[in-house]
Design an enzyme around this catalytic site. Structure first.
Site, PDB file in Angstrom:
ATOM      1  N   PRO A 358       0.812  -1.216   0.000  1.00  0.00           N
ATOM      2  CA  PRO A 358       0.000   0.000   0.000  1.00  0.00           C
ATOM      3  C   PRO A 358       0.847   1.269   0.000  1.00  0.00           C
ATOM      4  O   PRO A 358       2.053   1.213   0.263  1.00  0.00           O
ATOM      5  CB  PRO A 358      -0.824  -0.127   1.288  1.00  0.00           C
ATOM      6  CG  PRO A 358      -0.196  -1.204   2.085  1.00  0.00           C
ATOM      7  CD  PRO A 358       0.670  -2.019   1.201  1.00  0.00           C
ATOM      8  N   VAL A 361       4.336   2.952   2.650  1.00  0.00           N
ATOM      9  CA  VAL A 361       5.063   1.977   3.467  1.00  0.00           C
ATOM     10  C   VAL A 361       6.581   2.045   3.225  1.00  0.00           C
ATOM     11  O   VAL A 361       7.336   1.279   3.821  1.00  0.00           O
ATOM     12  CB  VAL A 361       4.561   0.537   3.212  1.00  0.00           C
ATOM     13  CG1 VAL A 361       3.138   0.380   3.673  1.00  0.00           C
ATOM     14  CG2 VAL A 361       4.714   0.139   1.752  1.00  0.00           C
ATOM     15  N   THR A 364       9.647   3.442  -2.228  1.00  0.00           N
ATOM     16  CA  THR A 364      10.586   4.279  -2.977  1.00  0.00           C
ATOM     17  C   THR A 364      11.827   4.596  -2.151  1.00  0.00           C
ATOM     18  O   THR A 364      12.955   4.505  -2.637  1.00  0.00           O
ATOM     19  CB  THR A 364       9.889   5.584  -3.412  1.00  0.00           C
ATOM     20  OG1 THR A 364       8.722   5.246  -4.186  1.00  0.00           O
ATOM     21  CG2 THR A 364      10.815   6.437  -4.260  1.00  0.00           C
ATOM     22  N   SER A 680     -14.076 -13.357   0.561  1.00  0.00           N
ATOM     23  CA  SER A 680     -13.632 -13.706   1.916  1.00  0.00           C
ATOM     24  C   SER A 680     -14.618 -13.305   3.008  1.00  0.00           C
ATOM     25  O   SER A 680     -14.383 -13.583   4.177  1.00  0.00           O
ATOM     26  CB  SER A 680     -12.268 -13.076   2.203  1.00  0.00           C
ATOM     27  OG  SER A 680     -12.345 -11.675   2.175  1.00  0.00           O
ATOM     28  N   LYS A 723      -4.991  -8.230   7.193  1.00  0.00           N
ATOM     29  CA  LYS A 723      -6.248  -8.367   7.930  1.00  0.00           C
ATOM     30  C   LYS A 723      -5.993  -8.508   9.431  1.00  0.00           C
ATOM     31  O   LYS A 723      -6.730  -7.951  10.251  1.00  0.00           O
ATOM     32  CB  LYS A 723      -7.025  -9.573   7.397  1.00  0.00           C
ATOM     33  CG  LYS A 723      -7.531  -9.392   5.971  1.00  0.00           C
ATOM     34  CD  LYS A 723      -8.202 -10.646   5.433  1.00  0.00           C
ATOM     35  CE  LYS A 723      -8.727 -10.430   4.022  1.00  0.00           C
ATOM     36  NZ  LYS A 723      -9.373 -11.629   3.459  1.00  0.00           N
TER      37      LYS A 723
END
EC number: 3.4.21.53
Length: 780
Positions: A358, A361, A364, A680, A723
């Site tokens: 995402p 984080v 780069t 899910s 999750k």
């Protein structure tokens, strides 16, 4: 002399753009408009006759009566063929002139009423012969001056005896505007037609004479330019003999010595010297001169042999990576493995790593740290929105403003052949009519091919095998499979609360304090205050928003110090609310008490993981199933599967077997404006539905994820780490997940595994045992 009988009839119309057909002409026409195609289909099943009329305004797509000339040509459709590009090609033969009287009502195609005057020649034979001879003579003079009419055309005209057909044949071979050709078509009188044609030929002959005079003047001007070029070349030769190296001669020698010193591959050096020789011959005023010079400049500015020496020191590399980033153990380990192998072999093609995860984080910045750890040059190119293949491979030199692609531009910027090359946002590339850049990237990222990378501008292959490519992506699924196959995937899921706290303390806070002109003596953020910012003012997988909130605290502190309200700002929990406002998020989205008909699911998003409350309500009805919350097709199917499973097991669960006839069931997933999809949530929906039907509450501390079959089996899912982190953030203490995902528990941070109970399940009965506190044996 003249006898006219008017024939009236109704016939389909074909409007023409930029074309006019005379009687007696046979030619091909391409038809694309839907109405025109339907008109052709109609005439082909009837008598194959159609009226052709030219448009007054070529830009009109749906012409009305006023947009067409009134006089057209009745034609016979000899052939009709459907082309592969969707158009229809026809072969038509002009028959007679016709006048369009009115448009008839027809939505399928243009249907018109026409009149066709039948006429014989209105000029006597002697006068007709005289007019034809005069026109023929003028046409012969025209063909001598014009290159647009061949001798064969002249011969075909000479053999015609009929005055009307003769006039139409000559008119069809003249390159006239449609308006002037139309005036000839509207001349129903043969005598008037021949006289008008004579006038047009006289005028065209005068124009061609003027064009010839202008051409002779241009030729004299060109001869003068060539003479000046010859004199300039003589001057250069004289300067060379005199040892004068100024001007172009000196520049050429300077470029030649530069080419020879660059240690280029043999074929590239040969190409560069050949282009230099061309540059020397071409006049400086020529447009081609600047094109060749730019090409030589690119060849001499790209590194062909220069390399930096890698620092193959594992302890140093590990120290740099740990200094710049907290956590991310898998990525660091992979880089260190690469360095270890290179140290043993002294030759290793650059690996192609893909850092996925995402936003925020540290993908780069991690690539920059890799370059710093091995002391290589670093180049970053953003691929977001790139949709032209030429941006990767470059433009050919025949195009105006041509230049190499992003790969060669990056190598020029690096100045060496072995940089760390970051291809940022590789999942954001798109494709359209200009090509598919992701396909062009296959050659760049294939270790077996990139030592012979071909750039359209360079026209010579370039070796990219020494480059260490690192790519970044938010969603791996959006990267085309062939491209994904060439990369080694390393997933960065996000940070736990403890990791965020450490990153903020060691990296973000010192960086923002310096950026805002403060020192550690000016501002201090207490540990509890920082934790409050993380919990109540951010909700993300990365730390980008956390850095913004810390920057806001630094700005507020700077204002206080400048305004002399305080000498030193100590940010406490209470001061956080004062400076940042009321909390933006509620820490821990878990229910405060056990709820009937509400279950907490775990979802995977592009920003990491999140919790998903699924609510079920029952109302008296006839068994309708309503699904709301902007659900995708897969999620809707999961809901229907859960409904069918509960219905089939109603007796075992001790609920009313006829509930589907008595109640309308409504399943809602809150935050209805956010799209949601995926299988899910299957066991979560089934649990919430069973809770509502049995009136038993779902335990508030339980979160769950898993796909469910119609037999109650629980299938594996993806994103367990993300999750789990969202469940921990929400304050849940128990996670129900598919047993097949037990292998993924190793990826879950240890700090989460210590505080959250993970329950692997294979069947829905096990889910009930943990979520509802036991299997339901009877209705309550």
């Amino acid at each position: 002399m003249t006898s006219r009988q008017t024939e009236r009839r109704s016939i389909p119309l074909l409007p023409l753009r930029g074309v006019l057909v005379f009687p007696g002409m046979v030619l091909h026409l391409d038809v694309g408009r839907a109405k025109s195609v339907r008109a052709l289909e109609q005439v082909m099943v009837e008598d194959q006759e159609i009226i052709l009329a030219s448009q007054v305004d070529l830009s009109v797509d749906e012409p009305a009566k006023e947009d067409l000339y009134e006089v057209g040509t009745l034609a016979y459709v000899k052939q009709m063929v459907k082309m592969p590009n969707g158009t229809t090609r026809i072969l038509v033969e002009g028959l007679k002139r016709a006048t369009i009287e009115q448009f008839n009502e027809n939505d399928e195609y243009y249907d018109v009423s026409i009149t066709i005057p039948e006429q014989s020649s209105d000029v006597d034979d002697e006068k007709a012969t005289a007019l034809m001879r005069t026109v023929l003579k003028q046409f012969e003079n025209y063909t001598k001056l014009s290159t647009k009419v061949s001798k064969d055309t002249l011969k075909s005209v000479q053999d015609v005896d009929d005055p009307g057909y003769f006039a139409d044949l000559v008119a069809s071979h003249l390159p006239l505007q449609i308006k002037r050709k139309q005036s000839l078509l509207e001349a129903f009188s043969v005598e008037a037609r021949l006289e008008k044609l004579l006038e047009i030929l006289e005028n065209e002959r005068e124009v061609l004479g003027l064009e010839k005079k202008i051409g002779q003047r241009v030729k004299k001007s060109m001869e003068k330019t060539q003479k000046e070029y010859y004199l300039r070349e003589q001057m250069k030769a004289i300067q060379k003999e005199l040892g004068d190296k100024d001007g172009k001669g000196g520049e050429v020698e300077e470029l030649r010595s530069k080419i020879e010193s660059l240690n280029m591959p043999e074929n590239v050096e040969e190409k560069a010297l050949k282009e230099l020789a061309r540059y020397e011959r071409v006049p400086a005023s020529s447009a081609e001169s600047s094109v060749i010079r730019n090409y030589i400049d690119w060849l001499t500015s790209i590194p062909w042999s220069e390399k930096t020496e890698d620092r193959l020191d594992l302890s140093h590399a590990e120290k740099v990576l740990n200094e710049d980033h907290f956590g991310l153990e898998k990525v660091k380990e992979r880089v260190l493995e690469h360095l270890a192998v290179q140290q043993l072999t002294n030759s290793l093609r650059g690996p192609i790593l893909c850092l996925s995860g995402p936003p925020g984080v540290g993908k780069t910045s991690l690539a920059k740290s890799v370059a710093r750890s091995i002391e290589r040059e670093f180049v970053r190119i953003s691929l977001g929105g790139v949709r032209d293949e030429a941006e990767i491979r470059g433009h050919r030199r025949t195009y105006v403003g041509a230049m190499p692609g992003k790969m060669i531009q990056g190598m020029k910027k690096a100045g060496v052949m072995n940089p760390v090359f970051l291809l940022d946002e590789i999942d954001k590339m798109a494709s359209d009519f200009r090509g598919d850049p992701s396909s062009a990237m296959l050659e760049v990222l294939d270790p077996e091919q990139n030592n012979q990378f071909g750039d359209h501008y360079l026209e010579e292959t370039y070796d990219l095998s020494n480059v260490m490519f690192i790519t970044t992506a938010n969603q791996i699924a959006k990267i085309p499979a062939p491209l994904r196959d060439r990369m080694e995937m390393i997933h960065i899921a996000g940070y736990t609360e403890l990791e965020k706290q450490a990153i903020a303390t060691d990296h973000l806070l010192p960086k923002q304090i310096e950026a805002h002109g403060l020192t550690k003596q000016d501002i201090q953020i207490r540990e509890a205050a920082l934790l409050k910012v993380i919990r109540y003012y951010t909700r993300e997988a990365g730390v980008r928003n956390l850095e913004r909130q810390i920057a806001t605290l630094c700005r507020k502190a700077a204002k206080m110090i400048v305004a002399k309200e305080k000498k030193r700002v100590i940010v406490t929990e209470g001061l956080v609310t004062e400076l940042l406002g009321k909390p933006k998020y509620r820490y821990g989205k878990a229910e405060e008490e056990d709820q009937v008909g509400t279950a907490t699911g775990l979802a995977y998003t592009t920003a990491g993981g999140d919790t998903l409350a699924i609510e079920v309500s029952l109302a008296n009805g006839k068994g309708g199933l309503t699904l709301t919350g902007k659900l995708g097709d897969v999620m809707k199917e999961s809901a229907r599967a859960a409904f069918s499973y509960i219905r089939s097991k109603a007796e075992e669960f001790g609920i009313d077997e006829r509930f589907h006839e008595k109640y309308d069931v409504h399943i809602h997933v809150p935050e209805g404006a956010t799209p949601k999809d995926g299988p899910s949530a299957g066991i979560t929906m089934a649990t919430a539905l069973l809770s509502a039907l049995s009136n038993r509450p779902v335990l508030k501390e339980v979160g769950m994820t898993g796909e469910m079959t119609l037999r109650g089996r629980v299938l594996p899912i993806g994103g367990l780490k993300e999750k789990s982190m969202s469940a921990h953030r929400a304050g849940l203490t128990k996670i129900i997940f598919p047993k097949d995902n037990e292998k993924d528990l190793d990826d879950v941070p240890e700090s989460i595994r210590e505080t959250v109970e993970f329950v692997p399940v294979t069947h829905f009965d096990e889910v009930i045992a943990h979520a509802l506190g036991g299997v339901i044996d009877e209705r309550e």
